[in-house]
Design an enzyme around this catalytic site. Sequence first.
Site, PDB file in Angstrom:
ATOM      1  N   GLU A   1       3.064  -8.039   8.653  1.00  0.00           N
ATOM      2  CA  GLU A   1       3.045  -6.580   8.727  1.00  0.00           C
ATOM      3  C   GLU A   1       3.863  -5.902   7.638  1.00  0.00           C
ATOM      4  O   GLU A   1       3.386  -5.080   6.902  1.00  0.00           O
ATOM      5  CB  GLU A   1       3.570  -6.116  10.088  1.00  0.00           C
ATOM      6  CG  GLU A   1       2.742  -6.597  11.251  1.00  0.00           C
ATOM      7  CD  GLU A   1       1.403  -5.891  11.348  1.00  0.00           C
ATOM      8  OE1 GLU A   1       1.405  -4.655  11.293  1.00  0.00           O
ATOM      9  OE2 GLU A   1       0.381  -6.575  11.496  1.00  0.00           O
TER      10      GLU A   1
ATOM     11  N   ASP B   1     -11.016   1.166 -24.311  1.00  0.00           N
ATOM     12  CA  ASP B   1     -11.113   0.958 -22.864  1.00  0.00           C
ATOM     13  C   ASP B   1     -11.267   2.249 -22.093  1.00  0.00           C
ATOM     14  O   ASP B   1     -10.706   3.262 -22.489  1.00  0.00           O
ATOM     15  CB  ASP B   1      -9.783   0.392 -22.339  1.00  0.00           C
ATOM     16  CG  ASP B   1      -9.757  -1.098 -22.335  1.00  0.00           C
ATOM     17  OD1 ASP B   1     -10.814  -1.691 -22.494  1.00  0.00           O
ATOM     18  OD2 ASP B   1      -8.652  -1.634 -22.164  1.00  0.00           O
TER      19      ASP B   1
ATOM     20  N   ARG C   1      -3.437  -7.821 -20.539  1.00  0.00           N
ATOM     21  CA  ARG C   1      -4.323  -7.309 -21.597  1.00  0.00           C
ATOM     22  C   ARG C   1      -3.571  -6.424 -22.578  1.00  0.00           C
ATOM     23  O   ARG C   1      -4.066  -6.124 -23.646  1.00  0.00           O
ATOM     24  CB  ARG C   1      -5.449  -6.452 -21.009  1.00  0.00           C
ATOM     25  CG  ARG C   1      -6.330  -7.100 -20.048  1.00  0.00           C
ATOM     26  CD  ARG C   1      -7.378  -6.148 -19.526  1.00  0.00           C
ATOM     27  NE  ARG C   1      -8.431  -5.902 -20.494  1.00  0.00           N
ATOM     28  CZ  ARG C   1      -8.663  -4.759 -21.100  1.00  0.00           C
ATOM     29  NH1 ARG C   1      -7.900  -3.727 -20.854  1.00  0.00           N
ATOM     30  NH2 ARG C   1      -9.649  -4.631 -21.950  1.00  0.00           N
TER      31      ARG C   1
ATOM     32  N   PRO D   1       0.814  -1.219   0.000  1.00  0.00           N
ATOM     33  CA  PRO D   1       0.000   0.000   0.000  1.00  0.00           C
ATOM     34  C   PRO D   1       0.850   1.272   0.000  1.00  0.00           C
ATOM     35  O   PRO D   1       0.341   2.359  -0.262  1.00  0.00           O
ATOM     36  CB  PRO D   1      -0.839  -0.110   1.281  1.00  0.00           C
ATOM     37  CG  PRO D   1      -0.280  -1.243   2.063  1.00  0.00           C
ATOM     38  CD  PRO D   1       0.554  -2.079   1.151  1.00  0.00           C
TER      39      PRO D   1
HETATM   40  N1  ADE Z   1      -0.703  -5.269   0.122  1.00  0.00           N
HETATM   41  C1  ADE Z   1      -1.584  -4.916   1.069  1.00  0.00           C
HETATM   42  N2  ADE Z   1      -2.379  -3.936   0.647  1.00  0.00           N
HETATM   43  C2  ADE Z   1      -1.982  -3.626  -0.622  1.00  0.00           C
HETATM   44  C3  ADE Z   1      -2.411  -2.674  -1.601  1.00  0.00           C
HETATM   45  N3  ADE Z   1      -3.404  -1.824  -1.369  1.00  0.00           N
HETATM   46  N4  ADE Z   1      -1.759  -2.651  -2.777  1.00  0.00           N
HETATM   47  C4  ADE Z   1      -0.734  -3.494  -3.011  1.00  0.00           C
HETATM   48  N5  ADE Z   1      -0.291  -4.409  -2.138  1.00  0.00           N
HETATM   49  C5  ADE Z   1      -0.899  -4.479  -0.954  1.00  0.00           C
END
Ligand code: ADE
Length: 227
Positions: A117, A170, A155, A90
């Site tokens: 984590e 697209d 794709r 994330p």
């Molecule tokens: N691992 C945990 N959450 C994630 C996300 N939002 N994007 C990519 N990998 C992740």
Amino acid sequence: MKVFVLTLFPGMFDGVLQHSMLKRARDRNLLEVHLYNIRDFAQDKHKTTDDVPYGGGGGMVMKAEPIFLAVEHVIAAHQLTAPHIVYLTPQGETLTQHVARTLATHEELILLCGHYEEIDERVRTALVHQEISIGDYVMTGGELAAMVVIDVVSRMIPDVIGNAQSVISDSFYDGLLDYPHYTRPQEFRGMAVPDVLLSGHHKQIEAWRREQALQRTRQRRPDLLSS
Ligand code: ADE
């Protein structure tokens, strides 16, 4: 294109790779996906892939060594010349159609999926070329994100999608959301297909689609128009 996935849960990928476009692309040798279990590269007898964090605090951290060994094994076993190593997190750059297009220029992709984590920072600094997030939310691991990356990037491989025009029209291809689509019957439960689509006037149809795409983008994603 060759994709190598390093994960603690290779079984999670089975369903996704064995259906629809990804299955067809693999069957036609347009796409190779190789799954590797990071646990197979753990060096101790308990096959440990995570440990407690230095400095204390909760949670576990994925160890650097099994990941380095897995990457080195993949590079040697498949004689990779220019692998692009991506860590799904994330904290990464948000995946967009534009980011996917750059990813698709790499013929060898290594996708590293975290779990628990976090991952030892030395993996990031010494191994990973790019960090990718699929959105501002936290999942239990990078596996679903890696599947999204594989799907989106595949794709873009020529011939994976039978109709090249459908990739060109697209959503996001030209910075706009897609226009509305209709198929038979001409009238369904009192709802008619717009006349212009039945007119056979290709120029008018094209203009209508462009206007609809613009209108939809203005309503739903004005941010796409202002950038
Ligand atoms: N691992 C945990 N959450 C994630 C996300 N939002 N994007 C990519 N990998 C992740």
